[in-house]
Design an enzyme around this catalytic site. Structure first.
Site, PDB file in Angstrom:
ATOM      1  N   CYS A   1      49.564  85.290  75.814  1.00 15.92           N
ATOM      2  CA  CYS A   1      48.521  84.534  76.507  1.00 15.92           C
ATOM      3  C   CYS A   1      48.701  84.547  78.018  1.00 15.92           C
ATOM      4  O   CYS A   1      47.738  84.493  78.771  1.00 15.92           O
ATOM      5  CB  CYS A   1      48.477  83.100  75.999  1.00 15.92           C
TER       6      CYS A   1
ATOM      7  N   GLN B   1      60.488  70.136  41.299  1.00 10.84           N
ATOM      8  CA  GLN B   1      59.242  70.682  40.748  1.00 10.84           C
ATOM      9  C   GLN B   1      58.457  69.539  40.089  1.00 10.84           C
ATOM     10  O   GLN B   1      58.796  68.378  40.268  1.00 10.84           O
ATOM     11  CB  GLN B   1      59.568  71.808  39.748  1.00 10.84           C
TER      12      GLN B   1
ATOM     13  N   ASP C   1      64.890  78.112  40.584  1.00 15.00           N
ATOM     14  CA  ASP C   1      64.039  77.075  39.997  1.00 15.00           C
ATOM     15  C   ASP C   1      63.009  77.734  39.094  1.00 15.00           C
ATOM     16  O   ASP C   1      62.770  78.937  39.186  1.00 15.00           O
ATOM     17  CB  ASP C   1      63.341  76.255  41.096  1.00 15.00           C
TER      18      ASP C   1
ATOM     19  N   ASP D   1      65.598  82.090  50.281  1.00 15.18           N
ATOM     20  CA  ASP D   1      64.996  81.599  49.042  1.00 15.18           C
ATOM     21  C   ASP D   1      65.685  82.306  47.883  1.00 15.18           C
ATOM     22  O   ASP D   1      66.250  83.392  48.038  1.00 15.18           O
ATOM     23  CB  ASP D   1      63.479  81.832  49.042  1.00 15.18           C
TER      24      ASP D   1
ATOM     25  N   HIS E   1      52.244  85.406  69.485  1.00 18.04           N
ATOM     26  CA  HIS E   1      51.380  84.263  69.797  1.00 18.04           C
ATOM     27  C   HIS E   1      51.361  83.249  68.653  1.00 18.04           C
ATOM     28  O   HIS E   1      51.560  82.055  68.879  1.00 18.04           O
ATOM     29  CB  HIS E   1      49.947  84.696  70.132  1.00 18.04           C
TER      30      HIS E   1
ATOM     31  N   CYS F   1      52.695  81.419  75.688  1.00 24.66           N
ATOM     32  CA  CYS F   1      53.380  82.582  75.132  1.00 24.66           C
ATOM     33  C   CYS F   1      53.134  83.813  76.009  1.00 24.66           C
ATOM     34  O   CYS F   1      52.182  83.850  76.783  1.00 24.66           O
ATOM     35  CB  CYS F   1      52.934  82.832  73.684  1.00 24.66           C
TER      36      CYS F   1
ATOM     37  N   GLY G   1      64.622  83.567  44.926  1.00 25.66           N
ATOM     38  CA  GLY G   1      64.059  84.675  44.164  1.00 25.66           C
ATOM     39  C   GLY G   1      63.181  84.261  43.007  1.00 25.66           C
ATOM     40  O   GLY G   1      62.397  85.053  42.506  1.00 25.66           O
ATOM     41  N   GLY G   2      63.311  83.015  42.564  1.00 28.92           N
ATOM     42  CA  GLY G   2      62.508  82.556  41.437  1.00 28.92           C
ATOM     43  C   GLY G   2      61.018  82.661  41.740  1.00 28.92           C
ATOM     44  O   GLY G   2      60.237  83.192  40.948  1.00 28.92           O
ATOM     45  N   PHE G   3      60.650  82.169  42.898  1.00 30.89           N
ATOM     46  CA  PHE G   3      59.243  82.169  43.291  1.00 30.89           C
ATOM     47  C   PHE G   3      58.713  83.578  43.505  1.00 30.89           C
ATOM     48  O   PHE G   3      57.588  83.900  43.122  1.00 30.89           O
ATOM     49  CB  PHE G   3      59.070  81.349  44.574  1.00 30.89           C
TER      50      PHE G   3
ATOM     51  N   CYS H   1      48.222  77.921  75.812  1.00 31.31           N
ATOM     52  CA  CYS H   1      49.423  78.544  75.256  1.00 31.31           C
ATOM     53  C   CYS H   1      50.252  79.224  76.342  1.00 31.31           C
ATOM     54  O   CYS H   1      49.715  79.883  77.230  1.00 31.31           O
ATOM     55  CB  CYS H   1      49.029  79.552  74.177  1.00 31.31           C
TER      56      CYS H   1
ATOM     57  N   ASP I   1      58.215  76.550  55.842  1.00 37.05           N
ATOM     58  CA  ASP I   1      58.148  77.995  56.072  1.00 37.05           C
ATOM     59  C   ASP I   1      56.834  78.460  55.483  1.00 37.05           C
ATOM     60  O   ASP I   1      56.316  77.830  54.558  1.00 37.05           O
ATOM     61  CB  ASP I   1      59.277  78.742  55.346  1.00 37.05           C
TER      62      ASP I   1
HETATM   63  N1  PRF Z   1      60.183  77.701  44.675  1.00 33.71           N
HETATM   64  C1  PRF Z   1      60.884  78.653  45.366  1.00 33.71           C
HETATM   65  N2  PRF Z   1      60.368  79.242  46.462  1.00 33.71           N
HETATM   66  C2  PRF Z   1      59.114  78.896  46.854  1.00 33.71           C
HETATM   67  C3  PRF Z   1      58.358  77.929  46.175  1.00 33.71           C
HETATM   68  C4  PRF Z   1      58.917  77.284  45.022  1.00 33.71           C
HETATM   69  O1  PRF Z   1      58.328  76.418  44.370  1.00 33.71           O
HETATM   70  C5  PRF Z   1      57.130  77.848  46.846  1.00 33.71           C
HETATM   71  C6  PRF Z   1      55.974  77.006  46.470  1.00 33.71           C
HETATM   72  N3  PRF Z   1      55.001  76.892  47.476  1.00 33.71           N
HETATM   73  C7  PRF Z   1      57.195  78.753  47.911  1.00 33.71           C
HETATM   74  N4  PRF Z   1      58.404  79.372  47.900  1.00 33.71           N
HETATM   75  N5  PRF Z   1      62.096  78.992  44.964  1.00 33.71           N
HETATM   76 ZN    ZN Z   2      49.676  82.529  73.065  1.00 32.52          ZN
END
Ligand code: PRF
Ligand code: ZN
Length: 373
Positions: free
Chosen positions: A313, A193, A144, A90, A339, A310, A92-94, A308, A270
């Protein structure tokens, strides 16, 4: 990156994504390894037991500690962590938005203070690409500008205008660097967005999807809106996204969220939920959530989830896991994390099977039926 759409079941998709490091079958859940490790697990667990073909790491965190230059010297994320498959990072903005004491989105980037030592930093679209070049991720995300919901239409408008401007700069810089031989095996995704405003989502999706990105993400959801507002926004947005590229819903979500959004055409997810909840005592099962700290499990000889497969379990009772949790034993964290991630990854495998057999609607019905028993 190679992309093939293997099958569809109504809007649900089964795809195959080939990166330089692995072959990813979708729908896929990417375990979160913020600092280049899945908390409580060893990479052997991630590779052999979970069979994860892609995990996530964060630009914000690894830039602050140990530093992207250090990681570059130590063989980038793959060499440093020894995880040989795909990494998505990712931008880094978030994280600047959610973790930093002060985060100020500006015209040309985001200013923030480190949550570690309060030091001041400035992320620009180019800078986060440079950092992600150092990290060597297979899929990098653009910078973003996202807004907390509820937000005014004006603020949402500013957010998507900025995100589009940054996205134009980002793709130009990324492709230019590739021509210079930097990041040739890397891929880059843009992030749509627009809050829960359909008009804004249409604009953001249309503008970004016209650019030469390898895939597209839906960001700005799961930030305080209602479940149905999220689902409606995703359903609305996916219709403007290309069919021949991956679609990634960022930071989502519960097992129900995954099932609902796969139905609306999302391929990748994720979330910290399976890993974080494991550490808090919340375990996911085929019949719903279970809080392992409950006194009723003290002498329960059954596994967490009889369905499960795993290692947790297969081997241990609820009574034992309850005991480890209550005693704060370190081993608890590994067994519970294994798990929960196994559950999430297996749910995605089953969803894929159902799509390949064109029975996703039935699969979804069965998923809910088990939980209401
Ligand atoms: N932008 C970025 N990472 C994110 C999000 C996003 O909008 C979100 C929003 N649920 C999670 N991680 N760059
Ligand atoms: Zn399990």
């Amino acid at each position: 990156m190679e992309f093939t759409l293997d099958a569809t079941s109504n809007k649900a998709r089964a795809c195959t994504i080939k990166t330089a490091h692995s072959t990813i079958q979708t729908p896929v859940f990417m375990p979160v390894g913020t600092l280049g490790t899945i908390k409580a697990l060893d990479m052997q667990d991630v590779i052999d037991t979970l069979g994860a073909e892609i995990i996530l790491a964060n630009t914000y965190h690894t830039y602050l500690r140990p530093g992207d230059k250090t990681i570059a010297k130590m063989g980038k994320l793959h060499g440093f962590s020894t995880y040989p498959k795909s990494f998505l990072t990712d931008s880094g903005g978030f994280q600047a938005f959610s973790l930093s004491d002060i985060s100020k989105p500006k015209e040309d980037g985001i200013e923030f203070r480190s949550h570690i030592d309060g030091s001041k930093h400035f992320f620009t679209p180019k800078k986060v690409i440079d950092i992600q070049h150092n990290l060597g991720s297979d899929i990098m995300m653009i910078l973003d500008d996202l807004v907390a919901l509820p937000a005014t239409k004006e603020r949402i408008k500013l957010s998507i205008e900025r995100t589009t401007e940054w996205a134009k700069d980002s793709i130009e810089y990324f492709r230019t660097k590739q021509k210079e031989g930097i990041g040739v095996d890397q891929n880059i995704f843009a992030i749509i967005q627009g809050g829960i405003d359909k008009e804004m989502r249409t604009k953001s999706a249309t503008e970004l999807c016209a650019l030469d990105y390898d895939g597209f993400a839906i960001g700005g959801l799961s930030v305080g809106e209602l479940n149905n507002e999220m689902y409606d926004t995703v359903e609305h947005t996916t219709q403007y996204m290309p069919e021949d590229k991956p679609r990634y819903l960022m930071g989502v979500g519960t097992p129900e969220d995954l099932i609902e959004n796969i139905e609306r055409g999302v391929d990748m997810f994720d979330c910290v939920m399976p890993t974080r909840n494991a550490r808090n005592g919340t375990l996911f099962t085929s019949f719903g959530k279970l809080n392992i700290k409950g006194a009723k499990f003290k002498e329960d000889p059954s596994p967490i989830d009889a369905e499960c497969e795993c290692p947790t379990c297969k081997r241990y009772s609820r009574a034992y896991i309850n005991h480890l949790f209550r005693s704060r034993e370190i081993t608890y964290f590994r067994l519970a994390t294994l798990h929960n991630l196994y559950y999430y990854l297996n749910l995605m495998k089953q969803a894929r099977e159902a799509i390949l057999q064109d029975r996703y609607t039935e699969f979804k019905k069965e998923f809910y039926a088990k939980r209401s028993k």
